[in-house]
Design a protein around this motif. Structure first.
Motif, PDB file in Angstrom:
ATOM      1  N   ASP A 293     -48.387 -20.562  13.580  1.00 20.63           N
ATOM      2  CA  ASP A 293     -47.156 -21.311  13.819  1.00 20.63           C
ATOM      3  C   ASP A 293     -46.091 -21.016  12.776  1.00 20.63           C
ATOM      4  O   ASP A 293     -44.906 -21.203  13.039  1.00 20.63           O
ATOM      5  CB  ASP A 293     -47.450 -22.816  13.805  1.00 20.63           C
ATOM      6  N   SER A 326     -37.894 -21.650  13.088  1.00 19.37           N
ATOM      7  CA  SER A 326     -38.140 -22.827  13.927  1.00 19.37           C
ATOM      8  C   SER A 326     -39.586 -23.305  13.860  1.00 19.37           C
ATOM      9  O   SER A 326     -39.853 -24.510  13.972  1.00 19.37           O
ATOM     10  CB  SER A 326     -37.755 -22.531  15.379  1.00 19.37           C
ATOM     11  N   ARG A 330     -40.531 -27.154  12.689  1.00 18.51           N
ATOM     12  CA  ARG A 330     -41.260 -28.105  13.535  1.00 18.51           C
ATOM     13  C   ARG A 330     -42.422 -28.735  12.766  1.00 18.51           C
ATOM     14  O   ARG A 330     -42.639 -29.956  12.841  1.00 18.51           O
ATOM     15  CB  ARG A 330     -41.773 -27.386  14.788  1.00 18.51           C
ATOM     16  N   GLY A 333     -41.198 -31.341  10.474  1.00 20.95           N
ATOM     17  CA  GLY A 333     -40.419 -32.411  11.074  1.00 20.95           C
ATOM     18  C   GLY A 333     -38.942 -32.330  10.754  1.00 20.95           C
ATOM     19  O   GLY A 333     -38.245 -33.357  10.735  1.00 20.95           O
ATOM     20  N   ALA A 335     -35.834 -31.510  12.208  1.00 18.89           N
ATOM     21  CA  ALA A 335     -35.187 -31.249  13.487  1.00 18.89           C
ATOM     22  C   ALA A 335     -33.763 -30.735  13.340  1.00 18.89           C
ATOM     23  O   ALA A 335     -33.168 -30.286  14.323  1.00 18.89           O
ATOM     24  CB  ALA A 335     -35.178 -32.524  14.330  1.00 18.89           C
TER      25      ALA A 335
END
Length: 380
Positions: A293, A326, A330, A333, A335
């Protein structure tokens, strides 16, 4: 804070929908629609979301270049930001140990590091996020750790266990014992006795960790695991609420983390080198399997950019760059950043299209790094 307003034109811009030769405008620290200020021709450059580094300890050399030689940690944080910015990093997680190793990984040094981050980051463009790397067998630290984290302003904890359990179980001296003892200010005999005591208390650790993690989660602290080796390792951490798995050592552990919903963070130096320097799973292979990720700098700040550009040759720039923008946004947290879209923060790295080198970095709409050739474009 000085607010900049520019219309960037002529560059290849990585937008949420993909790479395009399109204008990008920003003002008041945010990406906006339509022209707002002076146009700057960036033909020959790539404009990409700023790099979000989810785990890095390369700052250590700035805060303690020689034992006892430097005492102003705030100056070290300023120097760290300069290095982050020169490598296109607009948000950096600074990972500081609290370990039985003592010295630069002991409690007093950790408190100093976190105080320096707290005292300086408001004046810097780059977002600095402190992370505590906590050694699991330090049971005497558990009772007061939540309160100290609140005092330090730390809301991110990753758990490590670097004790040489195999050697200690066999009654053998760890090969690095003398060097570790000297760094900690202990005699080798005292250091060995400490390691043996910590190892012997191993059966107490799981239940103590369960209780500690519950307290930290209730306090709003984000927690993660580190160096998971087996699916069982990861399952235990997932049960404790660890939503991030840093540097799983095997494909099995990485698959377990993805299955339990955890975010997998891999080391970008592993990608750049073409494999792990410790013989663990290849980060490049795990990325290709969809088991990653986010890519983090680990110990080398230039590596996230280099790794993403290398991976882009196989998977495309959009997917590869997401691993340093990105994706980590994520997991943290955040945003308000990670992509170049109206309303998002102006966290941007500008690369020379021909070389991939960093030419400029903006964090929150402020320049944190600006090379000479690119400076001429903005100042003309």
């Amino acid at each position: 804070m000085t607010s900049l307003a520019f219309d960037l034109t002529g560059a290849e811009v990585l937008l949420p929908e993909g790479l395009a030769r399109a204008p990008l405008s920003f003002a008041e620290g945010l990406v906006v629609d339509g022209p707002v200020g002076r146009a700057v021709d960036l033909d020959g450059y790539l404009v990409l979301p700023g790099i979000i580094d989810l785990h890095g300890d390369g700052f250590e050399r700035h805060l303690a270049p020689r034992r006892g030689a430097m005492t102003d940690m705030a100056e070290g944080i300023v120097a760290t930001e300069a290095e982050l910015a020169a490598n296109g990093i607009t948000t950096g997680v600074l990972a500081q140990f609290l370990s039985w190793e003592g010295g630069l990984r002991g409690g007093a040094h950790a408190a100093g590091v976190f105080a320096a981050i707290r005292d300086t980051r408001g004046s810097l463009a780059t977002t600095l996020i402190p992370q505590l790397r906590f050694e699991t067998h330090m049971l005497e630290e558990y009772a007061t750790l939540p309160e100290r984290l609140a005092e330090w302003g730390v809301n991110f904890v990753v758990f490590n266990d670097h004790l040489p359990h195999d050697r200690l179980a066999e009654g053998r001296r760890p090969p690095s014992l003398t060097g570790q003892a000297l760094k900690a200010g202990r005699s080798p005999e005292a250091h060995l006795a400490l390691l043996q005591e910590l190892h012997a208390r191993g059966p107490e650790v799981p239940a103590a960790l369960d209780a500690l993690c519950a307290r930290l989660l209730a306090q709003g602290v984000r927690i993660g695991s580190h160096d998971d080796h087996t699916a069982e390792d990861r399952a235990q951490w997932a049960a404790r609420g660890a939503a991030i798995a840093e540097f799983p050592e095997t494909e099995t552990a990485a698959r377990a983390a993805k299955a339990d919903g955890g975010g997998v963070v891999l080391g970008s130096p592993n990608v750049v080198r073409g494999g792990s320097h410790k013989g663990n799973a290849s980060a490049g292979a795990l990325v290709a399997m969809g088991l990653c990720d986010a890519l983090a700098s680990d110990y080398h700040y230039p590596s996230p950019r280099r790794a993403a550009l290398a991976l882009a040759r196989e998977m495309g720039l959009e997917a590869a760059w997401a691993l340093v923008s990105s994706g980590p946004a994520r997991l943290l947290g955040l945003a308000d950043r990670g992509e170049l879209a109206p309303g998002k923060r102006v966290d941007i790295v500008i690369l020379e299209a021909a070389t991939g080198r960093v030419a400029g970095t903006l964090a929150g709409g402020r320049f944190s790094y600006l090379g000479g050739a690119l400076a001429g474009r903005f100042l003309a």
